[in-house]
Design an enzyme around this catalytic site. Structure first.
Site, PDB file in Angstrom:
ATOM      1  N   CYS A 106       0.898  -1.162  -0.039  1.00 36.04           N
ATOM      2  CA  CYS A 106      -0.071  -0.013   0.039  1.00 36.04           C
ATOM      3  C   CYS A 106       0.774   1.239  -0.060  1.00 36.04           C
ATOM      4  CB  CYS A 106      -0.941   0.075   1.235  1.00 36.04           C
ATOM      5  SG  CYS A 106      -1.976  -1.405   1.253  1.00 36.04           S
ATOM      6  N   HIS A 167      -2.995   6.340   4.573  1.00 36.10           N
ATOM      7  CA  HIS A 167      -1.642   5.589   4.769  1.00 36.10           C
ATOM      8  C   HIS A 167      -0.421   6.192   4.627  1.00 36.10           C
ATOM      9  CE1 HIS A 167      -0.655   1.126   5.358  1.00 36.10           C
ATOM     10  NE2 HIS A 167      -0.242   1.991   6.424  1.00 36.10           N
TER      11      HIS A 167
END
Length: 616
Positions: A106, A167
């Site tokens: 990610c 994130h």
């Protein structure tokens, strides 16, 4: 004779009209500043999408995209299955069949997407196994000196919003400096999860992070308890000089480790599983069953506020990352279990967002893009249930820096009246290409003070260029180069070499089962000398490595790619690695908290009268 003359006249007229239309379309495009809607799924496998081949979860379409020479139906002829809304988006737009993420996990993939640069250039990688940001309360994140497409378009008058997962870090030195926050990287408005969905966000689930921490704390408590017991026994049986301080300290540390281990789940869910609107926490921890509705409401609100345009909206879904939070309306709908349910709900959300564009009359003035941040997770298995995605015919999955299954993702673009509907493009493209594409569409300039690895997609999308500008693409795993590909245009071949591959476990498996993701370095990877060579145009599954005996161009290809890798490495500059220790270590003073730390709890979503943040 007359028929032949008529045909030649008709052909000449048609060609002249087409030639005359092309410059006219380009002129209208150059003056347009479309709304831009970017949709990114989390951990979605390319094989999970109907138009990329999934026909197993519902009565669905044939495989409409593959590198294998098989006759495929036109997108407009497809029936709709597991992902009918994404499939419809593809049928109305352009589909990229060799769309590649810059990383297989990610944090680095998203950093590359936003900046158009390999994550190694911004330092959004690690060298010691910490593949992504581990906590919200860490000092690592997307550096303030990086330029995102949102920052450029904001300067050009776009309203910019991010709804969903971030994130990419929050703070540097205090819990409210927001140096890595979306609002510090060009977004006017942020609503969503600053961290990432994980097992601890769902009661009863256990993430790899929690399991690892609990194990370390239990070992700590046992060791310190044993030390306290040994010291006590020594003093009682054989009186020695000295105080009981060491015994007491050992006992206290043992008790602290044991207590922390017991409450670890509650600590993590409050530390990482929360929602923010701009700089304010609105829900800590999240009420998961209403998160989907809140996200859709926020999308609708943003679009309506900014429908006079232009706007850039990045919708970063929490689906389909484990623990697969799925509302009751979608649970049990798919014969493929909870993952199928979650995928269907994500697709429904796509449909709701597209309906909002239709309702507001914005469909024709909005460029819509759909993708995933990387491939599906093969290791996400619990018992006999698979909770990760399917990557179709491609080998490997999430966390594998070189194998196609970890980095080949859906790539769909729709802009009615501008992009041709139902078109398939088999050229190598990258998530990094979104940066220069949207920057130039929005009237901005691609920065010249840094290396930009993405390439403008418009020429190949519009058909004004036959080939993508990517001749070479590098595939990193953390800071280590695992593979590279060469698009040899004159032969129509796409060569790929692997320098390092993970060692699958157990032997004969297709993933690294028993751990979260495959490692990038150490004794659990294999180094290849000579490198493994595949021709993806003939062998997209990477099933048959070529040798000098089976491929006459073996040495030529190796030499060409080796030279390209050397040239690429000369463009790299050393930067601090944001995902290494200590920047990826939890720091209490950086922890966002809507109460008095450590009592972090609030639910401002339930009280609309309570102020949560400024509106944008």
């Amino acid at each position: 004779m007359l028929g032949s003359l008529f045909f030649r006249s008709w052909l000449a007229l048609t060609v002249s009209v087409l030639l005359d239309l092309k410059p006219s379309a380009c002129r209208s495009l150059s003056g347009s500043r479309p709304n831009i809607l970017l949709l990114m799924a989390d951990d979605l496998g390319i094989g999970d999408v109907g138009c990329y081949g999934n026909d197993t979860i519902r009565q669905g379409p044939e495989n409409c995209s593959s590198d294998t020479p098989v006759q495929r139906p036109l997108l407009s002829q497809l029936t709709l299955g597991l992902t009918p809304n994404v499939d419809r988006l593809a049928a109305d737009g352009v589909m990229l069949t060799q769309h590649i993420a810059a990383a297989s996990v990610c944090t680095p993939s998203r950093a590359a997407f936003l900046t158009g640069r390999y994550p190694l250039r911004s330092g959004m990688v690690s060298s010691n196994g910490y593949r992504v940001l581990q906590w919200t309360g860490v000092s690592g994140g997307l550096p303030p000196n990086e330029t995102t497409f949102a920052k450029i378009l904001k300067d050009k008058g776009y309203a910019t919003g991010l709804i969903g997962k971030w994130h990419l870090g929050l703070n540097c030195e205090s819990s409210d400096d927001y140096c890595h926050h979306p609002l510090s990287h060009g977004f006017d408005h942020f609503y969503g999860m600053p961290f990432s969905m994980m097992g601890d966000c769902e009661p009863g689930e256990v993430s790899e992070k929690r399991a690892g921490l609990e194990h370390k704390l239990n070992v700590c408590s046992h060791v310190m308890a044993l030390a306290a017991f040994t010291l006590t026994a020594g003093k009682l049986t054989r009186p020695v000089a000295g105080s009981w301080t060491l015994v007491i300290c050992s006992a206290i540390v043992a008790l602290l480790c044991l207590t922390t281990s017991y409450f670890m789940g509650a600590l993590i869910v409050h530390a990482d599983c929360f929602l923010m609107r701009n700089h304010a926490i609105t829900e800590q921890p999240m009420s998961l069953q209403r998160t989907t509705a809140l996200m859709l409401k926020e999308v609708s609100s943003f679009v309506k506020r900014n429908k006079q345009g232009p706007f850039l909206l990045f919708v970063s879904f929490l689906h389909v990352h484990t623990p697969l939070i799925t509302t009751e309306n979608f649970r049990g709908r798919s014969p493929h279990g909870l993952y199928g349910d979650n995928t269907e709900e994500m697709d429904w959300m796509v449909g709701q967002i597209l309906d909002t564009l239709d309702t507001e009359g914005l469909t024709n003035s909005t460029l819509v893009y759909f993708t995933s941040d990387h491939g599906g997770s093969l290791e996400a298995q619990f018992g006999n249930h698979q909770y990760g995605g399917w990557n179709g015919i491609y080998k490997g999955g999430k966390g594998m820096g070189g194998w196609e299954g970890g980095i080949r993702v859906p790539g769909i673009l729709r802009w009615p009246g501008v992009l041709p509907a139902g078109r398939l493009i088999h050229e190598p493209t990258s998530l990094m290409d979104v940066f220069p594409t949207v920057v130039q569409l929005g009237g901005g300039q691609v920065p010249h003070d840094r290396v930009i690895d993405g390439r403008d997609l418009l020429p190949v999308l519009l058909g004004t260029a036959q080939h993508s500008e990517h001749e070479f693409l590098m595939h990193y795993c953390e800071s280590f180069l695992h593979a590279a590909r060469w698009h040899q245009r004159n032969r129509g071949a796409v060569w790929k070499v692997h320098y390092v591959t993970p060692v699958f476990h157990p032997a004969g498996a297709s993933a690294c089962y028993g751990r979260g993701v495959c490692p990038c370095s150490g004794d659990k990877v294999a180094h290849h000398d000579p490198p493994l060579l595949f021709d993806l145009s003939r062998d997209p599954s990477e099933a048959h490595a070529l040798t000098p005996d089976t491929e006459s161009s073996f040495h030529e290809v190796m030499e060409r790619i080796t030279k390209a890798v050397e040239d690429h490495r000369r463009t790299l500059s050393p930067v601090p690695l944001q995902l290494d220790m200590p920047d990826n270590l939890w720091k209490p003073w950086l922890q966002p908290c809507c109460g008095r730390f450590p009592l972090c709890w609030c639910d401002r979503e339930a009280d609309p009268q309570e102020p949560t943040a400024r509106e944008n």
